[in-house]
Design a protein around this motif. Structure first.
Motif, PDB file in Angstrom:
ATOM      1  N   TYR A 223    -132.938 -27.639  35.741  1.00  0.00           N
ATOM      2  CA  TYR A 223    -133.928 -28.604  35.267  1.00  0.00           C
ATOM      3  C   TYR A 223    -133.263 -29.513  34.233  1.00  0.00           C
ATOM      4  O   TYR A 223    -132.533 -29.038  33.355  1.00  0.00           O
ATOM      5  N   LEU A 229    -141.686 -27.345  31.884  1.00  0.00           N
ATOM      6  CA  LEU A 229    -142.034 -25.956  32.214  1.00  0.00           C
ATOM      7  C   LEU A 229    -142.972 -25.333  31.195  1.00  0.00           C
ATOM      8  O   LEU A 229    -143.506 -24.251  31.422  1.00  0.00           O
ATOM      9  N   ALA A 373    -137.587 -19.110  36.255  1.00  0.00           N
ATOM     10  CA  ALA A 373    -138.968 -19.423  35.888  1.00  0.00           C
ATOM     11  C   ALA A 373    -139.214 -18.916  34.479  1.00  0.00           C
ATOM     12  O   ALA A 373    -138.423 -18.146  33.938  1.00  0.00           O
TER      13      ALA A 373
END
Length: 457
Positions: A223, A229, A373
């Motif tokens: 990213y 996020l 994640a």
């Protein structure tokens, strides 16, 4: 924002003394990065006022704050990453996050809760935890990603009419609760020694600051902008209760589960039972009843578990970083969970814990690396329960020089319906306190659960 009942008197920055080693960066691991969207850890200890005589004298909360600040500066010499900041560096494939150990400093806040006493903080067994406690923690809405510009550790010393509450607000990307309480107890040991006629030399092992990863390589996230996020949802409306379980009630609970398993022919499950399993089982079943889940609705019990001793080779207890996963039992229909009994649920928790081995830990890291994640509060199953914190954390051994704490409490951070934080019992002897969070309607229903109140008080 603080409650109108709590006013800030002063704020000071504390830096490591003597200064730490030459400036360095410590790259975050997968376990650390996964925490970036969660809140800072918020835990605190309630103390009676320091008794006279003390040397040097702790005559006021201002003296207490100065005493704590001086000892904290010394503790930060070994735990110098705590005084740093997070930093994100770009990579061709994305970015990486590290701790910039530049000695930027932590903060100590001196606050006063006018007209608030110890009795106002310690809820009776049949009452919710008072909301005034939430005002004893600064940075209430901060998430760990904010450690790029906020201190990674902030302490609020709140003066009560007859005591002191010391609230710790700590960036979870730095480490898990095991390392946090090692740090706080190291700080307390320094503070305690400074009030002794003959300061004792510490025998505590220094923190292991080198981070663990399977191949030793830093984590590169795919990213360019991590802020996308990060979630900042409104915290849910919850009621909180502190349930107390004596060593005797836990032994009775364990024996109840053991007899059920023996009657079902599960001798292996009966032999492997632990107090943690049976307490998790009890709360899982009672919360499921309180929610009035549909009979065919599936539910699980999730557990935050320490990886240190499960890795091969094992990480030492002094490992300073996150080394936890959230594991889960197999899903079971609500009706079956209640029909199968307490023993079956306890054994299900035991099977989940036993399956969390070095192999499964490394497989989890590999899976995360292939698809990184971050945890969010939406990551947790709303029909299940989550067991967090640990009664193994040495909260009541944390003596800054005037005795152990009267009680332990937490702020608003990272709380969700069906979550339980386990603490060592305030009266010791193997007792456990369970801080349970539920929606108002679920907590109201729990009041009538006979199985729970047979063992809890």
């Amino acid at each position: 924002m603080t409650s109108p009942a709590v006013r800030v008197v002063s704020t000071r920055t504390v830096k490591p003394a003597p200064p730490p080693p030459p400036r360095e960066r410590i790259p975050l691991t997968s376990w650390d990065v996964a925490m970036l969207s969660l809140n800072y850890i918020q835990k605190g200890l309630l103390f009676a006022p320091p008794p006279p005589p003390a040397s040097p004298p702790l005559l006021s909360t201002a003296h207490v704050v100065g005493h704590l600040a001086d000892a904290l500066a010394a503790a930060l010499h070994a735990y110098y990453p705590v005084a740093g900041r997070l930093v994100t560096d770009p990579h061709p494939a994305g970015c990486s996050v590290s701790i910039d150990c530049g000695g930027q400093g932590v903060q100590i806040v001196h606050a006063v809760a006018d007209g608030v006493s110890i009795a106002d903080v310690v809820a009776p067994p049949d009452a919710d935890i008072p909301r005034i406690v939430h005002s004893f923690f600064p940075l209430r809405d901060a998430v760990n990603h904010d450690g790029h510009h906020l201190p990674l550790f902030v302490v609020q010393v709140t003066e009560l009419s007859d005591g002191v509450f010391v609230g710790f607000v700590y960036n979870h990307a730095l480490s898990d609760g095991t390392a946090l309480w090692n740090f706080i107890n190291a700080w307390a040991e320094i503070a305690r020694a400074r009030l002794a006629p003959t300061p004792a030399l510490t025998s505590r092992q220094p923190p292991m600051l080198k981070r663990w990863s399977p191949d030793g390589a830093p984590v590169v996230l795919p990213y360019a902008d991590l802020s996308k996020l990060i979630e900042r949802p409104e915290p849910p409306q919850l009621r909180e209760r502190m349930l107390h379980f004596t060593a005797e009630s836990l032994a009775a609970l364990k024996e109840c589960a053991r007899q059920e398993l023996l009657a079902a022919g599960d001798t292996a499950g009966a032999a492997a039972l632990t107090r943690f399993q049976v307490l998790s089982s009890l709360l899982w079943r009672c919360v499921t009843r309180a929610r009035l889940l549909a009979p065919d609705q599936e539910t699980v019990c999730q557990v935050a578990i320490n990886n240190r001793g499960r890795l091969r080779p094992a990480l030492p207890p002094e490992y300073f970083g996150n080394s936890i996963d959230v594991i889960s039992t197999e899903a079971v229909r609500a009706s079956e969970l209640l029909q199968r009994g307490h023993g079956w649920a306890a054994a299900a928790v035991g099977r989940a814990v036993a399956a969390h081995t070095d192999t499964s830990i490394r497989a989890r890291v590999a899976a995360w690396t292939s698809k990184p994640a971050v945890y969010t509060m939406g990551s947790f199953d709303p029909t299940g329960v989550l067991m967090g914190s640990s009664p193994r954390f040495d909260m009541y051994g944390c003596d800054f020089g005037w005795g152990k704490a009267v009680d332990a409490r937490s702020g608003t951070a990272n709380k969700t319906d069906g979550e339980t934080a386990l603490y060592p019992g305030r009266d010791g002897g193997g007792s456990v306190d369970a801080e349970l969070m539920l929606t108002p309607e679920h907590m109201a229903a729990l009041k009538h659960d006979d199985e729970l109140w047979l063992f809890a008080n």
